[in-house]
Design a protein around this motif. Structure first.
Motif, PDB file in Angstrom:
ATOM      1  N   TYR A   1      22.025  -6.008 -43.338  1.00  0.00           N
ATOM      2  CA  TYR A   1      23.302  -7.193 -43.360  1.00  0.00           C
ATOM      3  C   TYR A   1      22.893  -8.218 -42.869  1.00  0.00           C
ATOM      4  O   TYR A   1      23.634  -9.161 -42.984  1.00  0.00           O
TER       5      TYR A   1
ATOM      6  N   ALA B   1      21.778  -3.018 -48.540  1.00  0.00           N
ATOM      7  CA  ALA B   1      22.241  -4.566 -48.755  1.00  0.00           C
ATOM      8  C   ALA B   1      22.413  -4.610 -50.134  1.00  0.00           C
ATOM      9  O   ALA B   1      23.291  -5.709 -50.552  1.00  0.00           O
TER      10      ALA B   1
ATOM     11  N   LEU C   1      20.379  -8.780 -47.000  1.00  0.00           N
ATOM     12  CA  LEU C   1      21.646  -9.023 -47.638  1.00  0.00           C
ATOM     13  C   LEU C   1      21.375 -10.650 -48.242  1.00  0.00           C
ATOM     14  O   LEU C   1      21.809 -11.057 -49.229  1.00  0.00           O
TER      15      LEU C   1
END
Length: 365
Positions: A186, A43, A190
């Motif tokens: 993600y 991330a 993230l």
């Protein structure tokens, strides 16, 4: 915007403390289990790419905050509503950070203290610092980052000497395959904490050296990402992936297990200090982002005057965000990480970048 400047050391300190926030003490990753530390590193790559977008837009409009170049690029009629969404998000997200911090403190050490009192005391400190301006916050960040590093080293050393780690808890590295690791990186990490860096789009214009922002920001993100990855790997090595994922406050539980020769025990204060310091800076930076956007939209010359009304709004909102901790967590996953952060941290900045390049290419400004 206020007449103030910060140097690269201060920007570095603010970014690191902001990224730590509550992410260093809460379980993150959700589905990657013992491989969450790998998800954090993956991330981090996306987080650096996002920051380069924010920095590029800042370089195109170095004297404008986020709300300024949104209206410049999208136009007044589209830009104004978008800016209002950002304003509402910063207030709401800051209220969640405040509520999260208060809940953790009440759950662990202040069980006889009303949640509102805890939140109010933290918010009073935030309002006081922000009323004195961004320079005061930046200088405070420099001092507290050094203090955080000392606390961190002390915590790591005592965990190592307590002989409570089991590196087998980190194996296998990808027991369920790489799909959950990448998905966790993600879809979740993230966004939290790297996507929240959108707050710095309102702070970068105060940097005294425009060209240094990108290098400093990326270096700060890499440092904070590596420390977060190491910290969560340490927690899993001590607690095991099952307890880590079910714990509300895994760092606190990890430090509470420290026992060196039945002499050095009860190091819980380290975690409490870590939480309070990091949460303070995250609350302050997010609150300041809301102040800057509000001042820009309503043409106020001194955003510091908004510290009190916005701070009170955040405090009251923190008490109304959710009825229980379970509801609070679900709302965070579904609404913040699932909707608002992807929209405001990725989709709109990328659209700003594309529209800016198109308008610049065809001379439409």
């Amino acid at each position: 915007m206020e007449n103030a400047k910060m140097n690269v050391r201060q920007l570095f300190a603010l970014i690191v403390l902001f990224e730590f926030g509550t992410a260093i003490v809460l379980p993150i990753g959700f589905v990657s289990q013992q491989s969450v530390w790998i998800s954090i590193l993956l991330a981090l790559i996306g987080g650096v790419l996002l920051f380069t977008i924010y920095d590029f837009l800042y370089r195109q409009y170095p004297t404008m905050p986020l709300s300024g170049y949104i209206r410049k690029i999208f136009g007044k009629y589209v830009g104004w509503p978008v800016c209002l969404v950002y304003l509402g998000f910063f207030i709401y997200n800051d209220a969640r950070v405040l509520r999260e911090t208060g809940e953790l403190l009440v759950t662990t050490v202040y069980d006889q203290t009303p949640l509102f009192i805890i939140n109010a005391l933290l918010m009073i400190a935030v309002i006081y610092v922000l009323y004195n301006g961004i320079e005061v916050l930046a200088r405070t960040g420099e001092i507290h980052l050094l203090f955080m590093l000392i606390i961190g080293v002390l915590g790591i050393v005592t965990v190592l000497f307590s002989n409570i780690m089991d590196l087998k808890h980190l194996l296998p590295l990808a027991g369920a395959g790489w799909k959950p690791i990448v998905e966790s990186a993600y879809r979740n990490i993230l966004m939290f904490p790297f996507g929240e860096m959108i707050s710095f789009a309102t702070i970068l214009p105060y940097l005294n050296k425009i060209q240094s922002g990108r290098k400093t920001g990326i270096f700060a993100l890499i440092c904070s990402g590596l420390i977060l990855s190491f910290t969560h790997a340490l927690e899993i090595a001590v607690l095991g992936p099952d307890i880590y994922s079910r714990s509300t406050f895994p760092l606190f539980l990890t430090i509470s297990k420290i026992n060196i020769a039945d002499f050095l025990q009860r190091m819980d204060a380290i975690v409490i200090l870590t939480l309070i310091i990091n949460a303070f800076f995250k609350c302050a930076i997010t609150c300041y982002a809301a102040m800057i956007i509000a001042a820009d939209l309503f043409q106020l010359k001194k955003p510091q005057k908004l510290a009190l009304p916005i701070g009170i709004t955040i405090l009251l909102s923190s008490m109304m965000t959710a009825g229980s901790w379970t509801e609070f967590e679900q709302e965070g996953k579904q609404v913040i990480i699932g909707v608002f952060l992807p929209l405001l941290s990725i989709i709109i900045p990328v659209l700003l970048l594309v529209v800016h390049l198109i308008r610049k290419r065809f001379g439409l400004y």
